[in-house]
Write a protein that holds these residues in place. Sequence first.
Motif, short mmCIF file in Angstrom:
data_model
loop_
_atom_site.label_atom_id
_atom_site.label_comp_id
_atom_site.label_asym_id
_atom_site.label_seq_id
_atom_site.Cartn_x
_atom_site.Cartn_y
_atom_site.Cartn_z
N ALA A 29 0.81 -1.21 0.00
CA ALA A 29 0.00 0.00 0.00
C ALA A 29 0.85 1.27 0.00
CB ALA A 29 -0.94 0.00 1.20
N ASP A 30 2.09 1.18 0.46
CA ASP A 30 2.91 2.39 0.52
C ASP A 30 3.72 2.62 -0.77
OD1 ASP A 30 5.03 0.60 0.61
OD2 ASP A 30 5.60 1.05 2.67
N ASN A 31 3.46 1.81 -1.80
CA ASN A 31 4.14 1.98 -3.09
C ASN A 31 3.13 2.51 -4.11
OD1 ASN A 31 5.62 1.90 -5.44
ND2 ASN A 31 5.63 -0.33 -5.58
N LEU A 32 3.08 3.83 -4.27
CA LEU A 32 2.10 4.44 -5.16
C LEU A 32 2.50 4.32 -6.63
CD1 LEU A 32 1.19 7.63 -3.09
CD2 LEU A 32 -0.10 5.49 -3.30
N GLY A 33 3.69 3.80 -6.90
CA GLY A 33 4.10 3.56 -8.28
C GLY A 33 3.52 2.27 -8.84
N ALA A 34 2.94 1.44 -7.97
CA ALA A 34 2.43 0.13 -8.38
C ALA A 34 1.00 0.28 -8.91
CB ALA A 34 2.46 -0.84 -7.21
N VAL A 35 0.87 0.47 -10.21
CA VAL A 35 -0.44 0.64 -10.84
C VAL A 35 -0.61 -0.42 -11.93
CG1 VAL A 35 -0.61 3.10 -10.35
CG2 VAL A 35 0.51 2.33 -12.47
N ILE A 36 -1.85 -0.64 -12.32
CA ILE A 36 -2.16 -1.59 -13.37
C ILE A 36 -1.48 -1.18 -14.68
CG2 ILE A 36 -4.03 -2.35 -14.90
CD1 ILE A 36 -4.09 -3.88 -12.36
N TYR A 62 9.17 16.29 -6.77
CA TYR A 62 9.91 15.33 -7.59
C TYR A 62 8.91 14.41 -8.29
CZ TYR A 62 12.99 11.56 -9.04
OH TYR A 62 13.64 10.63 -9.79
N TYR A 63 7.83 14.10 -7.60
CA TYR A 63 6.74 13.29 -8.15
C TYR A 63 5.52 14.16 -8.40
CZ TYR A 63 9.04 8.86 -6.92
OH TYR A 63 9.90 7.80 -6.83
N GLU A 64 4.76 13.81 -9.42
CA GLU A 64 3.48 14.45 -9.66
C GLU A 64 2.39 13.40 -9.82
OE1 GLU A 64 3.75 16.83 -13.15
OE2 GLU A 64 4.00 15.13 -14.51
N LEU A 65 1.17 13.79 -9.52
CA LEU A 65 0.02 12.91 -9.70
C LEU A 65 -0.67 13.26 -11.02
CD1 LEU A 65 -1.89 12.58 -6.29
CD2 LEU A 65 -0.73 10.78 -7.56
N LEU A 66 -0.83 12.27 -11.88
CA LEU A 66 -1.55 12.47 -13.13
C LEU A 66 -3.05 12.48 -12.86
CD1 LEU A 66 0.46 10.08 -15.49
CD2 LEU A 66 0.89 12.49 -14.97
N ASP A 67 -3.84 12.79 -13.88
CA ASP A 67 -5.29 12.77 -13.72
C ASP A 67 -5.80 11.39 -13.35
OD1 ASP A 67 -5.33 15.43 -14.39
OD2 ASP A 67 -5.86 15.11 -16.49
N TYR A 122 -4.36 9.55 -11.26
CA TYR A 122 -3.79 9.35 -9.93
C TYR A 122 -2.56 8.46 -9.94
CZ TYR A 122 -7.69 11.85 -7.88
OH TYR A 122 -8.58 12.83 -7.55
N GLN A 123 -1.96 8.28 -11.10
CA GLN A 123 -0.69 7.58 -11.16
C GLN A 123 0.42 8.52 -10.71
OE1 GLN A 123 0.25 5.92 -15.00
NE2 GLN A 123 2.24 5.12 -14.34
N LEU A 124 1.29 8.02 -9.87
CA LEU A 124 2.42 8.80 -9.36
C LEU A 124 3.61 8.60 -10.29
CD1 LEU A 124 3.24 10.42 -6.64
CD2 LEU A 124 4.47 8.32 -6.09
N VAL A 125 4.13 9.68 -10.87
CA VAL A 125 5.24 9.58 -11.82
C VAL A 125 6.27 10.65 -11.51
CG1 VAL A 125 3.81 8.60 -13.66
CG2 VAL A 125 4.12 11.08 -13.51
N PRO A 126 7.54 10.40 -11.83
CA PRO A 126 8.54 11.47 -11.68
C PRO A 126 8.17 12.67 -12.56
CG PRO A 126 9.61 9.35 -11.99
CD PRO A 126 8.15 9.13 -12.27
N ALA A 127 8.29 13.87 -12.00
CA ALA A 127 7.95 15.07 -12.76
C ALA A 127 8.88 15.25 -13.96
CB ALA A 127 8.02 16.30 -11.85
#
Length: 463
Positions: A211-218, A369-374, A376-381
């Motif tokens: 749950a603490d890894n917001l980079g883990a998306v489908i 350093y990270y941004e949230l896309l529409d 809600y995926q967390l990606v490096p800016a």
Amino acid sequence: MLMNIDEKFLPFEQRLREAGLNELLIDNFKYNYIRLLNNDLGFLPEKDITPVTSLPSLVDLTNEDQKIGDEHLNQVVVIKLNGGLGTNMGLERAKSLLPVKGNLSFLNIITEQVLHHHLPLLFMNSFNTHDDTQKSLKEYKKLNQSLPIDFIQHKVLKINAKDLSPAIYPKQRELEWCPPGHGDLYIAAHACGILDMMLDQKYTFAFVSNADNLGAVIDGRILGYMVRNHLDFLMEVVDRTARDRKGGHLAMQDGRFTLREIAQCPETDKQFFEDIKRHRYFNTNNLWLNLKSLKRLLHKVDYSLPLPLIVNRKHIDPVDHESPEIYQLETAMGAAIAVFDNASALNVPRSRFAPVKNTNELLLVSSDYYELLDTYQLVPANPAADSFVTIELDHHYYKFIKDFNERFPFGVPSLKDCRRLVVQGNVYWGKNIRCEGDVVISNSTDIPQIIPSDTTISGKLSW
């Protein structure tokens, strides 16, 4: 000998039954306890494994993989491991409730990520996090799914390190219990009936991550790759860096992949374990499972997965180093790569691995350093950035969330143009502060120092 083992285990069995735990859990805990009695501590020496030299990569997957993945997406359940309290950061509630992007918590962001794909979401909670999670998710009326929102990880007893009896701690009886590691996922999902529920509702795959890894998306390409290659189990790994040298790495043993955690490495082999050029791949704990294969495997092994034992020696009260020493018997979820017949691993970009285990990592993920896309995926800016920022906050002043928040009263600094940030001493931060390049901030005085608002820092700043 068997009678002696049964007699020694009897106090554990009595307390586990009194707590209402099921026979499957008791049998699995007894199996691991006997391994401890026999000094089978799960060590995996270097001589028994060989390094993994190459793996397929996510960047090499094709449009065909994406197409296959999209066709099977409606068969996927997303499972998040949500048992942690973040006690090392001074938290007493589920770590996933911690605000991480503005007012959005891990739980908020995870839920929005999964809702974007219209998939069911399951949390594997612990006995510590169930109530908080349920309460927080009530606001999400859109989580209208036929599956329950969570299932509970088992709990087991801590073991007195002196005589291997059940640990007793009258000051806080709840500290006598602990989770059995996230390797419990497989048995817990079966024991509570959730595995059969998923299969009955025609779900074939599970994507599991922390749950603490917001980079883990489908990612449909990964699902398509799994389907195309008829895999039962797929582990996402990243290239190891110096900061991963103590984390679990992939290896080969007897022609199969295996996962070795540092607790499984003999002291004499630590130099090999930490050699990131020798053992190149780090387990992200992003796993893809074929649920039908899992059901067949559990039946084949009589619902007792032979996962390597991890024996952790700790204090019964983790914040009181004068409290008695105990053993916690655990297994790792990723170790199942060694027990599935058709298991593999995929090298993925670091953007799929953004964990928060401490306040150093919290600062990075919370920053620009990270941004949230529409979505809600967390990606490096800055996608072109070739490595993460190295953060080293003085643990005397920043280790715990209360102290961390106190020193960033106006929010965290800008780190998108920073390569390294080191903070030594007691330093408070003003508003709109930017860190660029390599930054070392040092306060060697006994007086707290404040960085003025609207400051840009590069190089060294000291008092």
